[in-house]
Design an enzyme around this catalytic site. Structure first.
Site, PDB file in Angstrom:
ATOM      1  N   SER A 289       0.312   1.808   5.104  1.00 52.08           N
ATOM      2  CA  SER A 289       0.399   2.190   6.699  1.00 52.08           C
ATOM      3  C   SER A 289       1.894   2.151   6.924  1.00 52.08           C
ATOM      4  O   SER A 289       2.730   3.030   6.283  1.00 52.08           O
ATOM      5  CB  SER A 289      -0.292   0.948   7.389  1.00 52.08           C
ATOM      6  OG  SER A 289      -0.362   1.470   8.722  1.00 52.08           O
ATOM      7  N   ASP A 300      10.931  11.023   0.337  1.00 56.88           N
ATOM      8  CA  ASP A 300      11.004  12.504   0.341  1.00 56.88           C
ATOM      9  C   ASP A 300      12.359  13.140   0.596  1.00 56.88           C
ATOM     10  O   ASP A 300      12.723  14.217   0.430  1.00 56.88           O
ATOM     11  CB  ASP A 300      10.236  12.913   1.542  1.00 56.88           C
ATOM     12  CG  ASP A 300       8.799  13.024   1.283  1.00 56.88           C
ATOM     13  OD1 ASP A 300       8.135  12.814   0.034  1.00 56.88           O
ATOM     14  OD2 ASP A 300       7.885  13.214   2.312  1.00 56.88           O
ATOM     15  N   LYS A 314      -2.906   4.512   3.327  1.00 55.31           N
ATOM     16  CA  LYS A 314      -3.469   4.515   4.508  1.00 55.31           C
ATOM     17  C   LYS A 314      -2.647   5.458   5.496  1.00 55.31           C
ATOM     18  O   LYS A 314      -1.496   5.135   5.776  1.00 55.31           O
ATOM     19  CB  LYS A 314      -3.564   3.149   5.321  1.00 55.31           C
ATOM     20  CG  LYS A 314      -3.970   3.175   6.800  1.00 55.31           C
ATOM     21  CD  LYS A 314      -3.963   1.804   6.955  1.00 55.31           C
ATOM     22  CE  LYS A 314      -4.584   2.008   8.761  1.00 55.31           C
ATOM     23  NZ  LYS A 314      -4.079   2.472   9.591  1.00 55.31           N
TER      24      LYS A 314
END
Length: 524
Positions: A289, A300, A314
């Protein structure tokens, strides 16, 4: 009662129902009336008496169980217990304790808390609370906590047995707000590399993080090891605030969108505390999460290196919906996506909670935890990082840049058995209790302790002897010899925790961590 609950619930959430009706759905009034009639019929006509409250709860749970694995219902008691660590405080007397031979032993008092102010010390035994005995009566830990906790401003009269004093001491402690730390540890792992372990993301996590970063930067930190292993997540905003400290102004951190929810983007503010130094993020299969939001943003943007094993996966956003009696529904309303566009939510089939819950077992059986080659992603889930255009994948957690296999041989069967029986923790508590003053005098600072302390052989022998009494024995001398180094390090770390804090515990225990070794090797 059921009708009253339904009316209050519908009134409180009229706006939600209105937007639902406007979305093009028809017949929702008929469905609500159907549910209302069913509950009335059961209550009025069923052959046996019915617990109305339980009936409503079961109906809500039944609906949610057919949705995704993270939509859930919590009772008022569960809501309170769930919110305390996220809100960052609870109300009580402010002690860390453990139960030794049916007696509450104070491990540490919370700095600045009510117990410390009243004069309670580490090593004290609390034998009574408000004239109720809690020692020698086999009271559960939960029942003891109920007696120690209470509203701010209320008084707890504690009976204390202190080593070296014959009579029972009495302390009047006024309960207060007690902080719950979400950052487990921070310290300098090398002269230039700092380490921070975040246990969860709560309301106070960002504030704690800034304090930890400030301390480490004053110590000369140039690189950071951010430990998110076993971090199950928490508040999205806390994750966004922390990720913002690593990224450039306006860098996308995460965005959310759902069927009824417009796209919402969260971007870095700029002027972060650590936008230049190297970052290594430690993750494992229980990193989930909000912890995956931080990891995904760093990966990224090619801002750091992710080390460990594939994360939990999640990628669903829940909205808490408070019900009139203090209970709560956490309803999934959106997916979240990393800056490259990845949704890291792992696959699930609606209504099949068991398969989802057993995902970790499937990963172990497939060999994924031991070999990166056992992890397979579909080409349709391929994405690219934003600066270096490296291949990353969505749809099943975050795959680390540097894989660290799970070492299933590190802990022997004998070690697992003595740990499960609490023989290690109990031996540590007795040792520290009997030698606290001597240890504090001999080791005025942690550095001296870290360099020179060794757990006495008598403590090891006592654990082995107690294990034999419980018919727990190593298979052979080889298993025993493999167990001893890990056991000694664990005991040393526990002693450090009891004399100082969890930071000192992790400083010692991390020396045996494969993920930590991999991180340090990358920074060399």
């Amino acid at each position: 009662m059921i009708r009253r609950l339904l009316i209050i619930f519908l009134t409180c959430h009229l706006s939600l129902l209105a937007s639902y009706a406007q979305s093009g759905r028809r017949g929702n009034q008929e469905e609500l009336r159907k549910l209302h009639f069913a509950t009335m019929a059961i209550n009025a006509l069923y052959v046996d008496s019915v617990d109305e409250g339980r009936l409503v709860e079961d109906a809500i749970r039944g609906m949610l169980e057919k949705l995704d694995p993270h939509s859930s219902y919590s009772t008022p008691k569960e809501v309170k217990e769930m919110n305390e660590p996220l809100q960052g405080n609870f109300e009580g007397i402010g002690v860390q304790f453990n139960i030794v031979e049916d007696t509450l032993l104070v491990i540490q008092t919370v700095s600045g808390g009510p117990s410390e102010k009243a004069g309670i010390l580490a090593g004290d035994r609390i034998v009574s609370v408000n004239d109720t005995a809690i020692a020698g009566v086999k009271m559960s830990k939960e029942d003891i906590m109920k007696r120690l906790r209470g509203p701010k401003g209320t008084k707890a009269v504690l009976g204390i047995v202190r080593r070296g004093i014959s009579e029972t001491l009495v302390f009047n402690v006024v309960r207060d707000k007690i902080p719950v730390k979400s950052i487990d540890a921070y310290y300098m792992a090398t002269p230039t590399a700092g380490y921070i372990r975040i246990g969860s993301f709560g309301a106070q996590t960002y504030k704690e993080f800034v304090e930890a970063m400030t301390f480490l930067q004053h110590q000369g930190m140039q690189d950071l090891i951010l430990d998110l292993q076993e971090n199950g997540g928490g508040y999205l905003q806390a994750a966004v605030d922390i990720a913002s400290e690593f990224l450039e102004a306006d860098d996308l951190i995460v965005y959310t969108t759902g069927r009824s929810i417009d796209r919402k983007e969260y971007r870095a503010r700029g002027n972060g505390m650590f936008t230049k130094g190297r970052i290594v993020v430690l993750v494992d299969s229980y990193t989930a999460s909000a912890a995956e939001i931080v990891s995904g943003a760093i990966q990224d943007h090619d801002r750091g290196t992710i080390v460990g094993r594939r994360t939990f996966g999640k990628g669903l956003v829940q909205r808490p919906i408070d019900l009139p009696d203090g209970s709560m529904i956490r309803l999934t309303i959106a997916h979240y996506y990393t800056p490259s566009g990845r949704c890291i939510q792992k696959p699930y089939e609606k209504g099949h909670q068991k398969d989802y819950a057993e995902d970790m077992l499937h990963r172990l059986k497939s060999g994924e935890l031991m070999s990166a080659d056992s992890v397979h992603f579909a080409d349709s889930l391929k994405f690219y990082t934003l600066r270096e255009h490296r291949t990353v994948y969505g749809g099943g957690g975050i795959m680390p840049d540097e894989f660290v296999p799970l070492d299933t041989m590190k802990y022997t069967r004998f070690h697992r058995q003595i740990a499960a029986k609490s023989l290690i923790i109990n031996a540590n508590l007795r040792y520290v209790d009997n030698n606290r003053k001597k240890l504090q005098k001999a080791y005025a600072d942690f550095d001296t302790f870290h360099r020179t302390f060794e757990i006495p052989q008598t403590v090891i022998d006592g654990i082995i002897k107690e294990a034999e009494k419980q018919n727990i024995k190593p298979a052979d001398d080889t298993e025993l010899q493999r167990t001893l180094p890990v056991l000694r390090r664990q005991l040393k770390a526990l002693v450090a925790r009891d004399l100082w804090t969890m930071s000192e515990y992790y400083c010692i225990i991390n020396e045996n961590s494969d993920a930590m070794r991999a991180a340090l090797k990358m920074l060399e």
